[in-house]
Structures are given as C-alpha cells and as structure tokens.
Design an enzyme around this catalytic site. Structure first.
Site, short mmCIF file in Angstrom:
data_model
loop_
_atom_site.label_atom_id
_atom_site.label_comp_id
_atom_site.label_asym_id
_atom_site.label_seq_id
_atom_site.Cartn_x
_atom_site.Cartn_y
_atom_site.Cartn_z
N LYS A 225 -3.30 -3.39 -1.97
CA LYS A 225 -3.54 -3.39 -3.42
C LYS A 225 -2.40 -2.61 -4.08
O LYS A 225 -1.94 -1.61 -3.54
CB LYS A 225 -4.90 -2.73 -3.69
CG LYS A 225 -5.37 -2.78 -5.13
CD LYS A 225 -6.77 -2.15 -5.25
CE LYS A 225 -7.31 -2.20 -6.66
NZ LYS A 225 -8.66 -1.60 -6.76
N SER B 164 -11.94 -4.48 -9.19
CA SER B 164 -10.52 -4.54 -9.50
C SER B 164 -9.64 -5.00 -8.34
O SER B 164 -8.50 -5.38 -8.55
CB SER B 164 -10.04 -3.16 -9.96
OG SER B 164 -10.15 -2.22 -8.90
N SER C 64 -15.25 -1.98 -6.74
CA SER C 64 -14.00 -2.75 -6.80
C SER C 64 -13.57 -3.40 -5.50
O SER C 64 -12.64 -4.21 -5.50
CB SER C 64 -12.86 -1.87 -7.31
OG SER C 64 -12.94 -1.74 -8.71
#
Lengths: 479, 486
Positions: free
Chosen positions: B76, B151, B175
């Site tokens: 990420k 996210s 997330s």
C-alpha cells in the site's frame, strides 16, 4: 495601597543527554546548522518517537534532589501549534501527568531567613528548532539541530515575593542541576532559561492578582531586572486604578523594559492530548531507589562535610560549595595538599576568585590545575616563598602557564630565611635611618613597620617576614 | 488467468518450475495489460524488482534461499519505501520519495520478498471506498462500476485480480477487512502492536495497524511470520514472540466457542446478506464449533467514538505537512500564514480536510471533555465488552460489512453513510484486537465477507479458523468473472 508581589518561575533546563529525547541524534552545541537533525527530528512521514531513558533518569534525579514525588505513571502529550521551527506541528511534552511533582527547596531571603519554595512540577519535553531571522534579508532560516533536545521544565509555586527571592530560587535550581550533572547550566547557550510570572495583590489578601508572563530570560541579572521593571509597571497601573492585562511579555535588556508579546486572546489553543505514539511512562519503585542510591552529594551535605571534616568555617564552606566547579577544585587541591585546609579555603575564596572575576574566566579556563595550585600553597607552608610573593607567582601561573617551581627558580623568588643574610641587611637599614631609629627608641613603636618595609624593599620582598621581625626587634634592643 | 497463492509460488520456485524473474515478468505483464481497468497501482517498482528477481534466482540456484526469496508483493502506498515514491494517495505527497524503508517493508525485503509496486488507496487512508485517492478511484474486478472498498482498495484489487500474489495494507477502522470482503479475498488486521508502525504514514496512531491481503489464510500466515515482531523504533509495538503461524494451522476447532453479537443484526444488514452469513456459520458448526449469542452493549457507539478519536489524532499527525521540509509547496505566497494555508488547501483533498477540521474541533478548549475525553471513555467500555465476552468464548464472528460492494459515486457525497460502512470493523481497532475477514459466499453475485475477532495476539486462532473454513469451501477460490476470460 501597599502591594504584595507574587512571583512564580518556569525554568527550562536542557538535559545533558548525549542524544535527543526522542531520536538518536547528537545534542552537541555549535555544530553546523541542520547536521544534527535526523528524519525523526525533521518530522518525516512515518517516523515515530522513542523515549531516551537517560532523560528519564535525569528527571528522576532532579525530583529526588528537591524531595518531590516521582510519578509511577506519567503521560506524554502533544502540544499542537504551527510554527516553521516546529517540524511535526506539535511539541511532545507532558501535560496532565508530569514525571515529577510536589517538590520544594529552601532559599535564603534578604534578611537571612530560610524560606521554602514549592516546586509544583517538573516535566520532560522536547525543544523546538531555531528560527534565524537576521541572517538573510527577507527570509527566515530554520536550524533544526535544537529540535528534539531534551528539556526539563521546572515549575515553581507562586511563592516568591521579590526579584531577589526569584533569583535566589533560580540560583538554587541552577546549583542543583549542576550538582546532579543533568544540565550544563550554560545560560549564554540557552541551556538554562526562565519564564517569570509576576502579579501584584493588596497586602494581606490571598486572592492572586492578574499575572503577566515574561518569556525567555537567560541570565540572573535579566530575571531580576525584568521582574523589577514589571513590578513597577504593574504597581503604577494599579495605583492609577487600571487593570492588568493577562499577557505574555518580552524583556528588552537594552532598554531595560518589558513589552507585550501577545495577549491572552492571541494565545494558541494548544489542543493538548496524550501522544498515541508513546506509551505511558511507568517507573517502578526499585528504579527510583536505585537512582536515589547513586545521587551525588548535594550542596547541604557538602557544606556540612567541609565544616566537619575539613575544619573550615561554615561561611567559607557555603561559598566554596556554592558552585560545583569550585567545590570540586577545592576537593582536588586538598586531596594533594592536606596540611592546611583553611589556607586552601582562604586562597580559593580570595586569590582564585579574584583572578577569575578580574579576568572573566571560569575555573576550567583558568589553566591552573588543582595540583599546581596545591604546589603553590605547599611552597608557602614550607617557607620557600612568602604569601605575598605567592600572589605574584599565582598571577604568573595564570598568565604564563608555567609550573610553580619553574617560576620561583627562574626569577629567584625563594624566600630568604638565612639569619645571617637578613641580619646584615637589617644592620644596613638601621645605619641608613638613624633618625627613625631614634624615634622608635623614643617610644614610637609603629615605626617598626617602616624598617620591615625597608628590609623587604632591599630583598624584593623575599625576606622571611617573621625572621625579619624577630631579628629587627632584637637588633634595636641591643643597639 | 490463474491467480497464484504465495504458497504455490514458493513451491514452484523451489522445484524450479518457474524462476523469480519469470514470476516478476508475469505480474508486470499482467499489470500493464489489465491495471488500466482497475487503477490498483500508483507506482510500479518494475526495474528494481526485475533486477532483484535475478539476484533471487541466483540465491535459489545456490540452494540457500530465504523463506520469501523471489516472491513479489504489493505494498500500500502508505508504507515508506526508500527511493520509491510514497504518495499516500495524496497530492500533498505526490512527489515524495522517502529516504528510508518502513520496518514492515524491510522485514519482508530481508526475507527475500520483492516489492513489485505501490498500491492505490484513499488519501492518507481516510475513506472506505478508495474514491478519496488523488490518483483516482480503484475499480472492483467483480464489477468495474463498483468500489473495492477502502482504504486498502488498491492492495485488495491487486490480489483479487491476480496482479500480485499478496499485498500489504493498513487497517485503522476496517481498511483491510472491508476491501477484502468486497473483493472476495482474505484480509487480516493483526493486534495493535503486532507489526511495527515505523515508516507507515500515520493517520490515527492509536488505531493504525499494518496487515495482509491474501488469497488464503495459509498465505496470510506465511507472510505474517516475516511481517510481525517487535521494533525498537516503535514504542507501541509489543515485545512478544512471533509464532510460526503457518505451522499452527489444521488444528482441530472442535469444541471452540464463538460468540455472535446480537448488535451486529440490529439494523442495516439485509436479509440476503444475513442468510449468506448464517449459511457460512453452518460450515463452522460442521467443524465442531459451538455458537453462542452474546451482547457487546457498547458496540453501537463504535462509529461515533471512532469518528472522534481518529480525526483528533489525524488533525495532529497531519500538521507536519506544511510544505517546508517535504510535500506540496506553492511558490507564490504572501506570508507565513498564507504559505501554510495555500499548501494545505491545495495539497489535501476534501475528506482529509473534513477530518482535520473535525479533529481540531474535538480537541479544542471547551470541547475536549465533551468529545475526545468522552470518546476515550467509551473506547474503554468497548474494550471491556470484548474482554468480558472473551472470558466465555474463543472468538467473535459476524459479517464484515452490511452489504457487498457498493457503486462508485453512490456514497461519496454522504460522509455519514460512508462512515457507517465500517460499523462492524471499527470495534476491533478501538479495542486493539486482531480480526480477519474471509470470503463466505455471494450476495447479488458479489463476494461477501465473514469477520472473526479474537483476543489480543490470538492471530493463530483467526488464521486456523479461516484456514479450516477454506479447506471446506471454495469461496476464496472464486475469481472475478472477467479474469477467467483474460
């Protein structure tokens, strides 16, 4: 109206840690800008603070030295505000639960009485960086070497009632942190600085008046003068029936006045909250006891020991122990030269301090080792030189950085204790001044000093004074 | 197009059926062909990755590879990667190249893994749909019109679409788990303190935790062994041994007791979703798990609590983005205030600003007690609810989300509805507990996830339960339809 002055001090002592409080960066002073700022000090995305345990130990030492409570659990909080020299946009400090609380110390007031001053709290925090406004035109430069330097903020109770008491308290704190070796106490470099809260209230009332805070005072003299100015300013306003505005003020030492920096309305809302990156600081009793057992001898104990073991006057002991540097010097000299402690004390408090004050030197800058100093005193006691000559020798030691015996020998300063030599000089003097001799014989005994002076002049002061006196009296009597 | 598990790839590498270089080329090829539809990557580490794969092959040749030698992974874009752009999905960090690696990144690299690229995400991890990314939304491979959640949407899609065998994500309020559920994969949020946060761009420090998005529980276990562990650079990481998770799977769960909180079924969960969940429970029952109805009385307060605590921390964490040392910096400014305002106004997106403002408000003098302090108290109560529940049960189960993936644009203009997305996941963050989401069926032809929450540091429990479930079912093997044709 009669006013009572109420003063509280917040002292920032820079802790003498090797590395910063939340990063591994060095804390050296005077290094090229921004070379001692790691990613953590720069507040880079993703970095985290890790508490320097050395700073914790130092804070505990301080707490123990002022008989304070050490918090079993204290919390680091974020103090949020924007400023270019504050890289993270917040300062890590302690807010609701400081590591040290409820301490006190004693100061001596002007009339010689002991007075207890409470220490509300002392907490750990990081320093901000430095904004340099005067180096570039139209631009401000930022030096982050100072960002993250460990500080201990020491907050007093509002219990001082005059500028002198405030400086006495500040001096005491300075003495303690230096004795503990947790702060170098260097005020020019900003390692020890102070904010003063000043308010006035009608005599014999208890409610505190509106206070002003004077920021960043970095000398004892400025603290005294700034507070004195502030008292006069507030008194004038109050006597005119005006109100004091709660505000932060700055002291201008050139003008010797304080000026408004920001009013209460302009104060930041710091939005303190516990820093989620740091766990609560937990200190167990065994750690406290271990630190307590390793505390160095402090001022009061030193004075007592000097009086008891060294046989010097308490007044002298107090003066010598006043600064740890002087005390250490005294102890090193007496370790080598132990036949006359009073002589050592006397010489340190008169000749040594005189030279330091005259030349504006610290004891480390003096360049005369305790061993050399001891050697000088040794030469007085063993009769090689007189005390008067010794003062000149000491001066030469300071300026020429030579050893005692080298100076004595190269200049032929050895004391003349040879009875025959002194006797012949005395005979010569008495023959040169028959009128004065007659005056003495007529009862004007004071004139003896004149003869001694003449003998000293003829020997460049090297004649052993006690032998001179003895022979002189004898010669006159037998004349 | 076949999706390979981490375990498969390790086996293939060891048996020399494929080289690391071939694996990397395959994934890079797939990304270049397909990611324009998904937008799951922000930055590719193509050249360095290929170079590293050659070295990995030499190491394998030499017969002394590390556990993850030659295995690609996606990270990420919230993890700092030395020399590789780390944007955090924001214009603020559009050109930020960190001079250091996050600890979790170096943990994986030190075990031989190869970072293939940095995945798309909601800006500063603030969002539940991947729509707040400055680099555009990520599209769900099950239906490109739908959000993959957020996210960690980019990481979830990279794994679900076969563009990476495994990926790192972060989970502050769900997330990892919500995107895993929306894309039909397995997502683990470890216990708070299990993995280092050093080098992970902070959103809400007391809630953020790095974790894994994978095709199976087994892959998750293998990666967690390298990922987890105490880090002296992170004071909140925990000094606890890291179990050999992959060796603790296949342990019988007969007689385990799992609690199902009635609060999960209060409102918002539609009948079809509930039925999918109840069917999945039957699989566990067949494995000998006993279910028990429980109550977590303060669960209903978790969303409002979270939306006080997280913005408060974020308002402070994001203060460092002032344009002075890094990040977006506007050239034409009048004075210092203008400098701050302009940089932050242009550098941050709407959702980030919304949370900074909310956080600043709840910490302000006069509001602190009513909001922040109260939220912290409720947080304690939520923790205690779990603590009490875990006296009688081994784990808590429920649906990961109330609905399957929603459409892009459907909720973005209604923050409160969007925030409700995390209603089932947030409590684990507030309590610092480990939680996993695994695929458990389909709702309206879209994958649906089951969440398990366990006591602190009981990741093994989560992985073992999920692994046994995945031995009995094939939901986790279902690929997005277009992938089968590709």
């Amino acid at each position: 109206m009669e006013w009572e002055v109420v003063i509280g001090l917040e002292i920032h002592a820079q802790l003498a840690c090797k590395s910063k409080i939340f990063s591994g960066s060095s804390t050296n002073f005077g290094i090229e800008q921004n070379t001692q700022a790691s990613l953590i000090d720069l507040g880079y995305p993703g970095v985290l603070p890790v508490l320097n345990q050395e700073a914790v130990v130092m804070a505990i030492k301080f707490g123990l030295a002022v008989n304070a409570q050490i918090a079993e659990r204290s919390i680091f909080a974020r103090k949020n505000y924007f400023y270019p020299d504050l890289p993270k946009g917040y300062q890590i400090s302690q807010y609701e639960l400081p590591i040290v609380f409820n301490g006190s110390l004693e100061i001596q007031t002007q009339n010689g009485l002991q007075k207890r001053i409470g220490i509300t709290r002392a907490h750990l925090e990081e320093d901000a960086g430095k904004s340099i406004h005067d180096k570039f035109e139209q631009e401000t430069a930022i030096d982050l070497n100072r960002a993250g330097i460990p500080l201990l903020e020491i907050v007093s109770e509002p219990e001082m009632n005059s500028p002198k008491e405030a400086t006495a308290y500040m001096h005491k704190i300075h003495q303690i942190v230096k004795y503990l070796e947790i702060c170098d106490g260097n005020m020019q470099e900003g390692s020890f600085r102070c904010d003063a809260n000043v308010s006035l209230r009608p005599k014999a009332t208890s409610k505190l008046g509106t206070r002003t805070e004077i920021k960043n005072l970095n000398s004892f003299k400025f603290v005294e003068k700034a507070i004195a100015y502030e008292i006069a300013r507030q008194e004038e306003l109050l006597n005119e029936g005006k109100e004091i505005t709660q505000e932060t003020r700055l002291y201008d030492s050139d003008m010797d006045e304080t000026r408004t920096m920001r009013t209460k309305e302009e104060e930041n809302d710091y939005r303190y909250f516990p820093d989620p990156d740091l766990l609560p600081l937990e200190i167990d009793k065994s750690m406290i006891e271990q630190i307590r057992s390793q505390l160095p001898e402090l001022f009061e104990a030193k004075v007592q020991r000097y009086v008891r073991d060294y046989g010097i006057k308490e007044n002298d002991a107090v003066k010598i122990a006043d600064t740890i540097e002087l005390a250490r010097y005294f102890e090193k000299v007496t370790a080598v030269f132990n036949s006359d402690n009073k002589l050592v004390a006397n010489w340190i408090l008169t000749e040594l301090l005189f030279v330091l004050n005259r030349d504006g030197l610290s004891i480390d800058q003096l360049g005369v080792s305790p061993e050399s100093f001891a050697q000088l005193l040794q030469r007085i006691t063993d009769g090689t030189i007189s005390g008067k000559i010794a003062k000149d020798v000491f001066d030469s030691m300071v300026h020429e950085k030579k050893e005692v015996d080298v100076i004595i020998q190269s200049r032929g300063l050895e004391q003349i204790s040879d009875v025959g030599e002194i006797e012949s000089i005395i005979v010569e003097v008495l023959e040169t001044f028959p009128d004065q001799l007659q005056e003495y014989l007529d009862g004007k005994e004071k004139i003896l000093g004149f003869f001694v002076g003449q003998v000293m002049q003829r020997t460049q002061g090297r004649a052993n004074p006690s032998i001179v006196n003895e022979i002189l009296k004898e010669k006159i009597k037998n004349n | 197009m076949e999706r390979y598990t981490l375990k498969n790839l390790v086996a293939m590498l060891r048996s020399r059926d494929i080289s690391s270089h071939e694996i990397l080329e395959m994934y890079i090829q797939r990304i270049s062909e397909h990611d324009s539809s998904f937008n799951s990557y922000i930055t590719l580490n193509q050249d360095a990755a290929l170079e590293q794969s050659i070295q990995a092959d030499r190491l394998i040749e030499s017969g002394d590879p590390l556990p993850l030698t030659g295995i690609p992974y996606a990270g990420k874009d919230i993890f700092c990667t030395q020399g590789i752009k780390t944007t955090c999905g924001s214009k603020m960090l559009e050109n930020f190249i960190p001079p250091y690696d996050a600890t979790v990144i170096s943990n994986l690299n030190n075990q031989g893994a190869i970072l293939i690229g940095k995945t798309n995400m909601d800006e500063f991890a603030m969002g539940s749909s991947n729509e707040t990314s400055y680099f555009g939304p990520v599209h769900n491979p099950w239906d490109l019109a739908r959000s993959p959640g957020g996210s960690s949407g980019g990481s979830a899609v990279a794994v679900a679409a076969g563009l990476a065998p495994i990926a790192l994500g972060t989970d502050t309020g769900g997330s990892i788990r919500q995107p895993a559920a929306f894309t039909g994969i397995t997502g683990l949020k470890p216990s708070y303190g299990r993995c280092s946060r050093y080098g992970m761009v902070a959103f809400a420090s007391s809630l953020d935790q790095a974790g894994i998005l994978a095709l199976t529980a087994e892959d998750t276990a293998i990666l967690l062994e390298s990922l987890a562990g105490f880090d002296p650079m992170d004071s909140t990481s925990v000094e606890a041994d890291v179990p050999k998770y992959s060796g603790l799977l296949n342990v019988s769960i007969e007689g385990k007791t799992v609690g199902i909180p009635k609060e999960f079924f209060d409102e918002g969960l539609d009948a079809e979703s509930e039925q999918v969940f109840l069917d999945a429970i039957k699989v566990y029952e067949s494995l000998g798990v006993q279910f028990k109805d429980i109550s977590l009385p303060h669960l209903g307060l978790s969303v409002p609590t979270y939306y006080v605590v997280a913005p408060a921390e974020c308002s402070s964490n994001l203060a460092r983005y002032d344009g002075i040392r890094f990040g977006y910096r506007h050239d034409e400014i009048d004075d210092l205030d203008d400098f701050y305002l302009t940089n932050r106004q242009i550098g941050f997106g709407a959702e980030v600003k919304r949370r900074i403002i909310t956080g600043t408000y709840v910490l302000s003098a006069g509001y602190y007690d009513a909001y922040y302090l109260k939220a912290q108290k409720v947080r304690q109560l939520i923790s205690q609810d779990f603590k009490k529940a875990f006296q009688d049960i081994d784990a808590v189960m429920g649906p990961t989300t109330q609905t399957p993936a929603f459409k892009i644009g459907e909720k973005i203009d209604d923050p409160v509805t969007m925030y409700m997305n995390d209603i089932y996941t947030i409590s684990a963050n507030l309590a610092g507990l480990p939680a996993i989401s695994h695929p458990c069926g389909f709702v309206q032809s879209l994958p649906f996830g089951l969440q398990i929450i366990a006591p602190h540091f009981a990741e093994t429990e989560l992985l073992n339960l999920t692994h046994l479930f995945q031995q009995e079912t094939d939901w986790h093997q279902k690929q997005p339809p277009d992938l089968n044709e590709a």
